[in-house]
Scaffold this motif. Structure first.
Motif, PDB file in Angstrom:
ATOM      1  N   CYS A 131       0.822  -1.226   0.000  1.00 46.41           N
ATOM      2  CA  CYS A 131       0.000   0.000   0.000  1.00 46.41           C
ATOM      3  C   CYS A 131       0.845   1.262   0.000  1.00 46.41           C
ATOM      4  O   CYS A 131       0.380   2.327  -0.410  1.00 46.41           O
ATOM      5  CB  CYS A 131      -0.934  -0.001   1.205  1.00 46.41           C
ATOM      6  N   HIS A 149      -2.634   5.988   1.897  1.00 43.90           N
ATOM      7  CA  HIS A 149      -3.862   6.470   2.544  1.00 43.90           C
ATOM      8  C   HIS A 149      -3.722   7.939   2.926  1.00 43.90           C
ATOM      9  O   HIS A 149      -4.675   8.712   2.793  1.00 43.90           O
ATOM     10  CB  HIS A 149      -4.196   5.614   3.769  1.00 43.90           C
ATOM     11  N   CYS A 161      -6.222   0.600   0.172  1.00 47.97           N
ATOM     12  CA  CYS A 161      -6.416   0.742   1.622  1.00 47.97           C
ATOM     13  C   CYS A 161      -7.544  -0.171   2.090  1.00 47.97           C
ATOM     14  O   CYS A 161      -8.676  -0.085   1.608  1.00 47.97           O
ATOM     15  CB  CYS A 161      -6.739   2.195   1.964  1.00 47.97           C
ATOM     16  N   HIS A 218      -8.373  -0.419   5.480  1.00 47.95           N
ATOM     17  CA  HIS A 218      -8.705  -0.024   6.858  1.00 47.95           C
ATOM     18  C   HIS A 218      -9.797   1.039   6.843  1.00 47.95           C
ATOM     19  O   HIS A 218      -9.579   2.160   6.375  1.00 47.95           O
ATOM     20  CB  HIS A 218      -7.443   0.512   7.535  1.00 47.95           C
ATOM     21  N   ALA A 270      -9.169   4.640   8.074  1.00 43.32           N
ATOM     22  CA  ALA A 270      -8.383   5.517   7.206  1.00 43.32           C
ATOM     23  C   ALA A 270      -9.202   5.888   5.982  1.00 43.32           C
ATOM     24  O   ALA A 270      -9.280   7.055   5.590  1.00 43.32           O
ATOM     25  CB  ALA A 270      -7.080   4.843   6.796  1.00 43.32           C
ATOM     26  N   PHE A 271      -9.841   4.885   5.398  1.00 44.58           N
ATOM     27  CA  PHE A 271     -10.618   5.111   4.175  1.00 44.58           C
ATOM     28  C   PHE A 271     -11.711   6.162   4.381  1.00 44.58           C
ATOM     29  O   PHE A 271     -11.995   6.952   3.472  1.00 44.58           O
ATOM     30  CB  PHE A 271     -11.227   3.786   3.721  1.00 44.58           C
ATOM     31  N   ASN A 325      -9.809   3.946  -4.700  1.00 47.19           N
ATOM     32  CA  ASN A 325      -9.353   2.848  -3.854  1.00 47.19           C
ATOM     33  C   ASN A 325      -9.842   1.511  -4.420  1.00 47.19           C
ATOM     34  O   ASN A 325     -11.037   1.333  -4.685  1.00 47.19           O
ATOM     35  CB  ASN A 325      -9.878   3.035  -2.424  1.00 47.19           C
ATOM     36  N   TYR A 329      -0.953  -3.631   7.776  1.00 45.56           N
ATOM     37  CA  TYR A 329      -1.350  -2.236   7.612  1.00 45.56           C
ATOM     38  C   TYR A 329      -0.932  -1.419   8.827  1.00 45.56           C
ATOM     39  O   TYR A 329      -1.148  -1.835   9.975  1.00 45.56           O
ATOM     40  CB  TYR A 329      -2.860  -2.153   7.401  1.00 45.56           C
ATOM     41  N   ASP A 385       4.261   6.760   9.473  1.00 45.53           N
ATOM     42  CA  ASP A 385       3.041   7.196   8.804  1.00 45.53           C
ATOM     43  C   ASP A 385       3.195   8.621   8.268  1.00 45.53           C
ATOM     44  O   ASP A 385       2.801   8.920   7.137  1.00 45.53           O
ATOM     45  CB  ASP A 385       1.881   7.120   9.803  1.00 45.53           C
TER      46      ASP A 385
END
Length: 299
Positions: free
Chosen positions: A126, A130, A169, A171, A174-175, A186, A203, A240
């Motif tokens: 990924c 995100h 993504c 999660h 986050a999405f 996505n 992730y 991150d």
């Protein structure tokens, strides 16, 4: 009356553990506390205290976990703590039955969710996109960014990175912060209903959220596990943001330029390390859930 099976720890021993725990918590939060006390925002570490609603006092409070009793004087504050009881032999312990009467559904849900995530293989492609998807087209549409930091590649450069990559993504938490223009890009469309089935240990935010689950379990989680989960979340948060579109050089941090082959390789290398640490924390969270369930059953 319940059978008293908790192992009594003498006051000198457990108070030394509690002091060492508080000192470790202070060291782990030193950067954030310095910024907070000075009235400054910290775009990296603030997330740990806002999104997770963390309180320094909560981190500093040591718990031994279920099955342990602590030798205390008759007026010790722990005797008045929620879900605690006197043992009858000069100690105080977590009242597992009372705790589960209120938090049993949470314990069982967290155990199931964490164990299911741990059972899956991690995926590592990924590249932290995100965070890029959360600001996609912001500059072009005049929207404010999520953080008061400049974009390292500018608005057009940021948008080009998102448009030029496959965003995957899985999660939901986050999405749900993706911009409206980024959501259709996505490859996955996670929902709250599919969260338990889609969470995977590679992730970054799945690893960070282990701290959330530890917080939710409260005194059922031994103090060292709580701080290990917090330290993991803090370390992940730095990657991150280093891999994000934001310019974090003001914090003395180098960018992990995921738009380049070298940056991608660096991201995956560190991501795999965090996944390994996260799996160890998951196993301990499951064990903590099992321990409080067993303690309640034995009462």
């Amino acid at each position: 009356m319940p059978v008293l099976t908790a192992v009594l720890r003498d006051a000198a021993t457990w108070r030394a553990c509690a002091t060492a725990h508080a000192e470790r918590a202070d060291a782990l939060t030193a950067v954030w506390r310095a910024a907070h006390d000075a009235g400054r925002k910290h775009a990296v570490e603030d997330f740990l205290f806002t999104y997770y609603a963390t309180r320094v006092g909560t981190l500093r409070r040591w718990h031994p976990g279920p099955g342990a009793a602590l030798e205390v004087p008759p007026d010790d504050e722990r005797l008045a703590w929620r879900w605690h009881r006197a043992t009858g032999d000069g100690g105080v312990t977590l009242d597992a039955a009372a705790y589960l009467a209120e938090r049993g559904d949470t314990v069982r849900w967290v155990r199931g969710f964490v164990a299911a995530t741990a059972s899956r293989a991690g995926t590592f492609g990924c590249f932290g996109l995100h965070e890029w998807a959360m600001v996609y087209r912001d500059a072009a549409t005049g929207r404010d960014h999520r953080h008061p930091l400049p974009l390292r590649l500018g608005g057009d450069g940021t948008d080009a990175v998102v448009a030029g990559h496959r965003v995957t993504c899985s999660h939901i938490d986050a999405f749900r912060f993706f911009t409206p223009e980024a959501r259709p890009l996505n490859a996955l469309q996670p929902t709250r209903e599919t969260q338990a089935a889609m969470e995977q240990p590679g992730y970054l935010h799945a690893g960070m959220d282990l701290f959330k689950w530890a917080l939710k379990l409260g005194p059922a989680v031994p103090g060292d596990l709580l701080l290990d989960a917090f330290e993991l979340a803090r370390d992940i948060r730095y990657l991150d943001m280093q891999a994000s579109p934001y310019d974090v050089s003001g914090y003395g941090l180098d960018a992990v330029a995921v738009e380049t082959p070298a940056g991608k390789a660096e991201y995956v290398r560190r991501q795999r390390g965090f996944a390994e640490r996260g799996q160890a924390v998951r196993a301990r969270l499951v064990a903590a859930c099992d321990a409080v369930l067993a303690a309640a059953a034995a009462a």
